[in-house]
Write a protein that holds these residues in place. Structure first.
Motif, PDB file in Angstrom:
ATOM      1  N   LEU A 279      57.613   4.916   9.022  1.00  0.00           N
ATOM      2  CA  LEU A 279      58.373   3.836   8.407  1.00  0.00           C
ATOM      3  C   LEU A 279      59.885   4.081   8.504  1.00  0.00           C
ATOM      4  N   ALA A 280      60.656   3.064   8.100  1.00  0.00           N
ATOM      5  CA  ALA A 280      62.112   3.135   8.127  1.00  0.00           C
ATOM      6  C   ALA A 280      62.657   2.752   6.753  1.00  0.00           C
ATOM      7  N   LYS A 281      63.887   3.060   6.510  1.00  0.00           N
ATOM      8  CA  LYS A 281      64.496   2.821   5.203  1.00  0.00           C
ATOM      9  C   LYS A 281      64.390   1.340   4.801  1.00  0.00           C
ATOM     10  N   ASN A 282      63.832   1.093   3.624  1.00  0.00           N
ATOM     11  CA  ASN A 282      63.714  -0.264   3.059  1.00  0.00           C
ATOM     12  C   ASN A 282      62.893  -1.224   3.920  1.00  0.00           C
ATOM     13  N   CYS A 283      62.076  -0.695   4.811  1.00  0.00           N
ATOM     14  CA  CYS A 283      61.414  -1.569   5.789  1.00  0.00           C
ATOM     15  C   CYS A 283      60.530  -2.634   5.150  1.00  0.00           C
ATOM     16  N   TYR A 284      59.817  -2.297   4.056  1.00  0.00           N
ATOM     17  CA  TYR A 284      58.932  -3.260   3.387  1.00  0.00           C
ATOM     18  C   TYR A 284      59.454  -3.661   1.997  1.00  0.00           C
ATOM     19  N   THR A 285      60.697  -3.375   1.702  1.00  0.00           N
ATOM     20  CA  THR A 285      61.238  -3.673   0.380  1.00  0.00           C
ATOM     21  C   THR A 285      61.081  -5.155   0.026  1.00  0.00           C
ATOM     22  N   ASN A 286      60.430  -5.433  -1.101  1.00  0.00           N
ATOM     23  CA  ASN A 286      60.263  -6.814  -1.588  1.00  0.00           C
ATOM     24  C   ASN A 286      59.593  -7.730  -0.561  1.00  0.00           C
TER      25      ASN A 286
END
Length: 349
Positions: A279-286
């Protein structure tokens, strides 16, 4: 020259064929009684030459012929903006565009029912940005044949075209930064969208693309396997009729790539599979924030997490009863922060 001459009904002849930068810019702005336009015979334009020339000429029903074959930066920007009585647009046969050439050209033309053909195959930065913004009578979009895009080329192009029901084909396979950003925002009659065959994305390329398209029931298919920062940020935010999400085959993610992608999609019942293992930073945030009809979460096979990658992912998913299994054994800062916040029906974790 005639800005704000509210009683002016007839414009003088403008026979010039050699133009200069800003030569006619704002010339008839707010001439609210002007009903006809002068001929504009120039075939080679200059920077800003017609910028806002007829801005807010609210009695204007027809545009002049535009025979130019060589455009210039900002040449037609805001040319007919707020011409609320304009019902038809002039032909725009040029195939090679320039920076901001058609930017907001028909912005606020609330009576415009048909868009001109747009045969251009060589685009430029912001060339079509906001071109038909707030044209609520426009029912169809012109074909967009270009396969090579430019930065922000279609940014906000059909913003608030509330009568638009379908989208044109978008054949490009390699996107540019912000190229489709906000392209169909608040197109509230849009029910279907064309497939997105692009395999190479760019920063913000599809961000907010269909935000507020409250009649959209099916999302376009997506082919990209490698993403870019913010590429799909809030792409379908507020699409309250969307019941099915597109397949998301990407295995290489980027920072904030899917953040808020389906936020507020209150009719969405099933989430797409999420095959990425790194995964990557904030990839699925909200990503599914406020998806109150979502009953089943996708499997989350990722073994390598990133900062805030799952933060608020299912916030407000009030129909979700079971949390997905998770494979990662090593966490990252804030990786699952408030992941199931306000999931009031969750019984199993």
């Amino acid at each position: 020259m005639f800005e704000g001459c509210h009683s002016l009904t007839e414009a003088p002849a403008l026979p010039a064929t050699t133009l200069a930068d800003f030569c006619y810019a704002y010339m008839f702005e707010e001439c609210t009684s002007l009903a006809t336009t002068p001929a504009l015979p120039a075939t080679t334009l200059a920077d800003y030459c017609y910028h806002s020339m007829f801005y807010e000429c609210t009695s204007l029903t027809a545009a002049p012929t535009l025979p130019a074959t060589t455009l210039a930066d900002y040449c037609y920007t805001f040319m007919f903006s707020e011409c609320s009585a304009l019902v038809s647009a002039p032909a725009l046969p040029v195939t090679t565009l320039t920076d901001h050439c058609y930017d907001a050209m028909f912005d606020g033309c609330t009576s415009l029912v048909t868009a001109p053909a747009l045969p251009a195959t060589t685009l430029a930065s912001n060339c079509y940005a906001y071109m038909f913004d707030n044209c609520p009578s426009l029912t169809g979009a012109p074909a967009l044949p270009a396969t090579t895009l430019s930065d922000s080329c279609y940014y906000g192009m059909f913003w608030s075209c509330t009568s638009l029901t379908t989208t044109p084909a978008l054949p490009a396979t390699t996107l540019a930064p912000e190229c489709y950003e906000a392209m169909f925002v608040y197109c509230t009659s849009l029910t279907t969208a064309s497939a997105l065959p692009a395999t190479t994305l760019a920063e913000y390329c599809c961000a907010y693309m269909f935000e507020g398209c409250t009649s959209l029931t099916t999302a376009p298919s997506m082919s990209a396997t490698t993403l870019a920062d913010y590429c799909c940020y809030a792409m379908f935010y507020g699409c309250t009729s969307l019941t099915t999400a597109p397949s998301l085959p990407a295995t290489t993610l980027a920072d904030n790539c899917y953040a808020y992608m389906f936020g507020g999609c209150t009719s969405l019942t099933t989430a797409p599979s999420m095959p990425a293992t790194t995964l990557a930073k904030n990839c699925y945030t909200n990503m599914f924030y406020g998806c109150s009809s979502l009953t089943e979460a996708p499997t989350l096979p990722a073994t390598t997490l990133a900062d805030s990658c799952y933060a608020y992912m299912f916030r407000g998913c009030t129909s979700l009863t079971t949390a997905p299994s998770m494979s990662a054994t090593t966490s990252a800062d804030h990786c699952c922060y408030s992941m199931f916040r306000e999931c009031t029906s969750l019984t199993t974790t």
